[in-house]
Every structure is written in structure tokens, then in C-alpha cells.
Design a protein around this motif. Structure first.
Motif, PDB file in Angstrom:
ATOM      1  N   ASP A  47       0.886  -0.544  -0.169  1.00  0.00           N
ATOM      2  CA  ASP A  47       0.413  -0.025   0.152  1.00  0.00           C
ATOM      3  C   ASP A  47       0.994   1.355  -0.190  1.00  0.00           C
ATOM      4  OD1 ASP A  47      -1.918   1.155   0.063  1.00  0.00           O
ATOM      5  OD2 ASP A  47      -2.536   1.375   2.384  1.00  0.00           O
ATOM      6  N   SER A  51       0.966   3.719  -3.453  1.00  0.00           N
ATOM      7  CA  SER A  51       0.672   5.141  -3.030  1.00  0.00           C
ATOM      8  C   SER A  51       1.817   6.528  -4.147  1.00  0.00           C
ATOM      9  CB  SER A  51       0.783   5.827  -1.145  1.00  0.00           C
ATOM     10  OG  SER A  51       2.075   5.381  -0.574  1.00  0.00           O
ATOM     11  N   THR A  64      -6.309   5.632   0.121  1.00  0.00           N
ATOM     12  CA  THR A  64      -6.205   4.280  -1.102  1.00  0.00           C
ATOM     13  C   THR A  64      -7.702   3.658  -0.935  1.00  0.00           C
ATOM     14  OG1 THR A  64      -4.263   3.064   0.714  1.00  0.00           O
ATOM     15  CG2 THR A  64      -5.449   1.875  -0.345  1.00  0.00           C
ATOM     16  N   TYR A 123      -6.496   4.235  -5.781  1.00  0.00           N
ATOM     17  CA  TYR A 123      -5.659   5.847  -5.051  1.00  0.00           C
ATOM     18  C   TYR A 123      -7.217   6.918  -5.157  1.00  0.00           C
ATOM     19  CZ  TYR A 123      -2.313   3.066  -3.495  1.00  0.00           C
ATOM     20  OH  TYR A 123      -1.519   1.887  -2.601  1.00  0.00           O
TER      21      TYR A 123
END
Length: 138
Positions: A47, A51, A64, A123
Motif C-alpha cells: 500500500d 501510493s 486508498t 487511490y
């Protein structure tokens, strides 16, 4: 004799069409009862890695919004050097979707890589109230 079907053949190179966004070595605190690294730890690192590219487009707060795909291909072991590669999949009006591929360089086999995880994340750019906001199109 060939390797068992559940063992991936080592790679000699890493993806040229993706960007290296994170490198990390899991620590003993990240090990589960089987002696492998917790899947949740790997997910959290993915994650973070995922990003990086969306942050360049969102230019502000983002969150997210979806884990579209997450596949564990091989276990991550203590001492592995993990390389996280990412690539832009799609830019929408308020969201950015990326793919992340994770490669392990095993402690005992430096210079050889095994793909251990792949994932796709979306995202969304958000305003100060946590609501979706438009992303400037390039």
C-alpha cells in the motif's frame, strides 16, 4: 531434476517497464508462527509502495479506496531484500490506479529475484473533508 511446481524459477533481472518505488528488509518482529513474514505486513508495504505514483498526480491528500487484486505467489522470508515496483494503470477524474509487483532477493541467493506478490490498488484524491476531489489532468 526440475524444481517443484510451487517454487518459482529465479529471475536474473527486474522489470524495466516499472519504477522501483520501495526497497525494504523485513525484520524478526514481522515473522509469523510459520517463520515466514506476515501477509498483512507485506500488504501494508504494498500500500505504501503503491501510493508513490498516485501522490505525484493527486498533489495533496489521498486515500486508498480499493485493493482491486492481491496475489501472494511465494512466501516472503526473514532476510529477504524486497523490491517493490509500480506502474500507472489508469488516471480517472478523482482516482489513480496502479499495479505493484514485489520481488524477493533471497538472503542465500543474492542477485537472483523471485516474484512474491502482485497487487493492484486504486487511490482517490480527497479534500480537507475527506471527499473526492478532481485530479488535474496532464
Amino acid at each position: 531434476m526440475s524444481a517443484p511446481s510451487n517454487v518459482a524459477a529465479p529471475l536474473k533481472s527486474l522489470p524495466a517497464d516499472m519504477e522501483l518505488v520501495l526497497k525494504v528488509i523485513p525484520l524478526p518482529a514481522d515473522v509469523n508462527a510459520n517463520g515466514d513474514i506476515f501477509g498483512g505486513w507485506v500488504m501494508a508495504q504494498c500500500d505504501l509502495a503503491g501510493s508513490v505514483i498516485p501522490a505525484r498526480h493527486a498533489k495533496g491528500r489521498m486515500a486508498t479506496v480499493a485493493v482491486n487484486e492481491f496475489v501472494f505467489k511465494q512466501p516472503v522470508r526473514l532476510g529477504d531484500i524486497l523490491s517493490f515496483y509500480s506502474k500507472l494503470v489508469r488516471i480517472g477524474r478523482t482516482s489513480v490506479t496502479v499495479t505493484v509487483e514485489v520481488f524477493a532477493e533471497r538472503y542465500q541467493a543474492q542477485g537472483e529475484y523471485i516474484k512474491v506478490t502482485q497487487a493492484t490498488f486504486t487511490y482517490v484524491a480527497i479534500d480537507d473533508n475527506g471527499r473526492p476531489r478532481p485530479i488535474a489532468q496532464v
